[in-house]
Design a protein around this motif. Structure first.
Motif, PDB file in Angstrom:
ATOM      1  N   LYS A   2      -2.440   1.728 -13.782  1.00 57.91           N
ATOM      2  CA  LYS A   2      -1.170   0.996 -13.732  1.00 57.91           C
ATOM      3  C   LYS A   2      -0.887   0.608 -12.288  1.00 57.91           C
ATOM      4  CE  LYS A   2       2.997   2.967 -13.867  1.00 57.91           C
ATOM      5  NZ  LYS A   2       4.211   3.587 -14.404  1.00 57.91           N
ATOM      6  N   VAL A   3      -0.693  -0.679 -12.074  1.00 51.46           N
ATOM      7  CA  VAL A   3      -0.391  -1.181 -10.744  1.00 51.46           C
ATOM      8  C   VAL A   3       1.103  -1.046 -10.477  1.00 51.46           C
ATOM      9  CG1 VAL A   3      -0.456  -3.202  -9.229  1.00 51.46           C
ATOM     10  CG2 VAL A   3      -2.347  -2.759 -10.813  1.00 51.46           C
ATOM     11  N   GLU A   4       1.916  -1.514 -11.435  1.00 48.36           N
ATOM     12  CA  GLU A   4       3.366  -1.449 -11.258  1.00 48.36           C
ATOM     13  C   GLU A   4       4.073  -1.862 -12.541  1.00 48.36           C
ATOM     14  OE1 GLU A   4       4.867  -4.337  -8.423  1.00 48.36           O
ATOM     15  OE2 GLU A   4       3.330  -5.766  -9.003  1.00 48.36           O
ATOM     16  N   THR A   5       5.356  -1.587 -12.562  1.00 50.69           N
ATOM     17  CA  THR A   5       6.244  -2.171 -13.568  1.00 50.69           C
ATOM     18  C   THR A   5       7.283  -2.977 -12.814  1.00 50.69           C
ATOM     19  OG1 THR A   5       7.690  -0.220 -13.598  1.00 50.69           O
ATOM     20  CG2 THR A   5       5.930  -0.309 -15.251  1.00 50.69           C
ATOM     21  N   ILE A   6       7.593  -4.128 -13.370  1.00 53.22           N
ATOM     22  CA  ILE A   6       8.618  -4.997 -12.785  1.00 53.22           C
ATOM     23  C   ILE A   6       9.577  -5.303 -13.922  1.00 53.22           C
ATOM     24  CG2 ILE A   6       9.078  -7.151 -11.553  1.00 53.22           C
ATOM     25  CD1 ILE A   6       5.971  -7.199 -10.998  1.00 53.22           C
ATOM     26  N   GLY A   7      10.720  -4.636 -13.947  1.00 58.64           N
ATOM     27  CA  GLY A   7      11.637  -4.793 -15.072  1.00 58.64           C
ATOM     28  C   GLY A   7      10.948  -4.361 -16.345  1.00 58.64           C
ATOM     29  N   ASP A   8      10.807  -5.279 -17.286  1.00 61.12           N
ATOM     30  CA  ASP A   8      10.164  -4.949 -18.561  1.00 61.12           C
ATOM     31  C   ASP A   8       8.690  -5.379 -18.593  1.00 61.12           C
ATOM     32  OD1 ASP A   8      11.049  -7.680 -18.604  1.00 61.12           O
ATOM     33  OD2 ASP A   8      10.729  -7.709 -20.766  1.00 61.12           O
ATOM     34  N   CYS A   9       8.114  -5.644 -17.442  1.00 63.49           N
ATOM     35  CA  CYS A   9       6.713  -6.071 -17.351  1.00 63.49           C
ATOM     36  C   CYS A   9       5.855  -4.925 -16.810  1.00 63.49           C
ATOM     37  CB  CYS A   9       6.594  -7.288 -16.431  1.00 63.49           C
ATOM     38  SG  CYS A   9       4.913  -7.935 -16.309  1.00 63.49           S
TER      39      CYS A   9
END
Length: 161
Positions: free
Chosen positions: A43-50
């Motif tokens: 997992k690289v990141e979460t951006i809001g719901d992405c």
């Protein structure tokens, strides 16, 4: 590279308390993280719901397209179960939420951007293409690029396309 987005999230979250929004995202992304560990997905990141993830980094994985496709398929099934289960606490329209996935295979530049809040980042056209695949995808579907499809066919997984 994979981008996954919750379809219907913006409208759903606009009618919820922040704690309910957090509960939904925490629940879904917790399960995604567990599934990622199972398939060797980073997992690289979460951006809001992405949710943004990659395979083949930092260690190359010749079967990265298969791993990412299996990851996306399992996540898609899990979200369907989770949203229906969460309807009791988050409201009946929670079960109407769905996912869109976009996958693209290709080269990326990756590294940790140093600064006050250092963070691992991905750069390049492969990242942009994966994002576009998700953004133009259909609800409850995994949209793959031609390069990912070619890798799956080469691996004998043409039935997945």
């Amino acid at each position: 590279v994979l981008f996954a987005d919750i379809a219907g999230f913006t409208a759903w979250s606009s009618e919820r308390e922040p704690a309910q929004v957090f509960m939904l995202l925490q629940t879904i992304f917790h399960f995604f993280d567990n599934i990622a560990r199972k398939w060797g997905v980073f997992k690289v990141e979460t951006i809001g719901d992405c949710y943004v993830a990659v395979t083949g980094l930092p260690d190359p994985q010749p079967d990265h397209a298969i791993r990412m496709t299996k990851f996306a398929r399992e996540c898609l099934r899990k979200v369907t179960d989770l949203t229906h289960t969460l309807e009791t606490t988050l409201g009946p329209d929670t079960g109407d939420l769905s996912m869109r996935f976009g996958l693209h295979s290709g080269p990326v530049t990756a590294g940790v951007l140093r600064g006050e809040k250092s963070q691992f980042q991905l750069f390049g056209d492969t990242v942009n293409t994966a994002s576009r695949m998700e953004g133009t995808g259909k609800k409850n579907n995994i949209q793959i690029s031609q390069s990912t499809a070619d890798l799956l066919v080469e691996s004998g997984k043409e039935a997945w396309i």
